[in-house]
Write a protein that holds these residues in place. Structure first.
Motif, PDB file in Angstrom:
ATOM      1  N   ASP A   2     -26.845  17.553 -11.018  1.00 19.78           N
ATOM      2  CA  ASP A   2     -25.722  17.540 -10.134  1.00 19.78           C
ATOM      3  C   ASP A   2     -26.036  18.464  -9.106  1.00 19.78           C
ATOM      4  O   ASP A   2     -26.155  19.569  -9.730  1.00 19.78           O
ATOM      5  N   PRO A   3     -26.401  18.080  -7.928  1.00 20.62           N
ATOM      6  CA  PRO A   3     -26.790  19.291  -7.013  1.00 20.62           C
ATOM      7  C   PRO A   3     -25.579  20.219  -6.299  1.00 20.62           C
ATOM      8  O   PRO A   3     -25.290  19.937  -5.364  1.00 20.62           O
ATOM      9  N   THR A   4     -25.451  21.078  -7.270  1.00 16.18           N
ATOM     10  CA  THR A   4     -24.164  21.898  -6.927  1.00 16.18           C
ATOM     11  C   THR A   4     -24.629  23.393  -7.304  1.00 16.18           C
ATOM     12  O   THR A   4     -25.423  23.338  -8.387  1.00 16.18           O
ATOM     13  N   ILE A   5     -24.100  24.328  -6.664  1.00 10.33           N
ATOM     14  CA  ILE A   5     -24.313  25.723  -7.213  1.00 10.33           C
ATOM     15  C   ILE A   5     -22.775  26.366  -7.578  1.00 10.33           C
ATOM     16  O   ILE A   5     -22.011  26.123  -6.704  1.00 10.33           O
ATOM     17  N   SER A   6     -22.716  26.387  -8.743  1.00  8.54           N
ATOM     18  CA  SER A   6     -21.438  27.066  -9.256  1.00  8.54           C
ATOM     19  C   SER A   6     -20.861  28.222  -8.834  1.00  8.54           C
ATOM     20  O   SER A   6     -19.857  28.753  -8.464  1.00  8.54           O
ATOM     21  N   GLY A  44     -15.402  25.647  -3.055  1.00 10.07           N
ATOM     22  CA  GLY A  44     -16.327  24.838  -3.789  1.00 10.07           C
ATOM     23  C   GLY A  44     -17.259  25.676  -4.587  1.00 10.07           C
ATOM     24  O   GLY A  44     -18.397  25.000  -5.433  1.00 10.07           O
ATOM     25  N   THR A  45     -17.060  27.206  -4.755  1.00  5.86           N
ATOM     26  CA  THR A  45     -18.166  27.596  -5.658  1.00  5.86           C
ATOM     27  C   THR A  45     -17.395  29.039  -5.797  1.00  5.86           C
ATOM     28  O   THR A  45     -16.295  29.530  -5.529  1.00  5.86           O
ATOM     29  N   PRO A 131     -21.392  22.027   6.322  1.00  6.92           N
ATOM     30  CA  PRO A 131     -21.303  22.255   4.862  1.00  6.92           C
ATOM     31  C   PRO A 131     -19.913  22.405   4.399  1.00  6.92           C
ATOM     32  O   PRO A 131     -19.067  22.577   5.042  1.00  6.92           O
ATOM     33  N   GLY A 132     -19.663  22.013   3.203  1.00  2.00           N
ATOM     34  CA  GLY A 132     -18.483  22.480   2.278  1.00  2.00           C
ATOM     35  C   GLY A 132     -17.296  21.260   2.550  1.00  2.00           C
ATOM     36  O   GLY A 132     -17.705  20.243   3.341  1.00  2.00           O
TER      37      GLY A 132
END
Length: 133
Positions: A2-6, A44-45, A131-132
């Protein structure tokens, strides 16, 4: 994947000073945490602050690295005036101005500051990028 940065974790030499910079100076919302790590919940992160020696030990690498690490963090805003405001806010909080805001060849407007530990942040207005959430 999943293309996310946590979580983005920054190595900081003085945790208390770094927390003061990010929480009091920049107004980031700090999450309750104990010990030698601090967390800030972002849109989001998460941003984490951790001593560089402990971070290097966790990764299993030598903490003696120096110089440009090839990484910057970016904070996009909704206009050129806001870029200038955020850069000024960061400087008042103790950041070092690295590059004043200028019109970029990619069509936007951006500048860079370094936090008290030298981590580089770009503040940018990119008219074609939103973004976001």
């Amino acid at each position: 994947m999943d293309p996310t940065i946590s979580i983005v974790t920054l190595g900081v030499d003085d945790l208390a000073a770094a927390v003061e910079f990010y929480e009091d100076g920049l107004g980031l919302p700090k999450h309750d945490s104990e010990g030698e790590i601090a967390f800030f919940e972002l849109s989001g992160t998460w941003l984490a602050l951790y001593p560089p020696e402990a971070l290097a030990a966790d990764v299993g690498v030598d903490p003696a690295g120096s110089g440009f690490a090839g990484v910057t963090l970016a904070h996009n805003v909704d206009g050129e005036a806001r870029v200038d405001e955020v850069l000024a806010e960061a400087e008042r909080a103790g950041a070092t101005m690295v590059k004043p805001a200028t019109h970029a060849d990619w069509g936007g407007y951006s500048g860079y500051f370094a936090d008290p530990d030298g981590n580089l942040w770009e503040v940018a207005y990119a008219p074609d990028f939103s973004p976001g959430p």
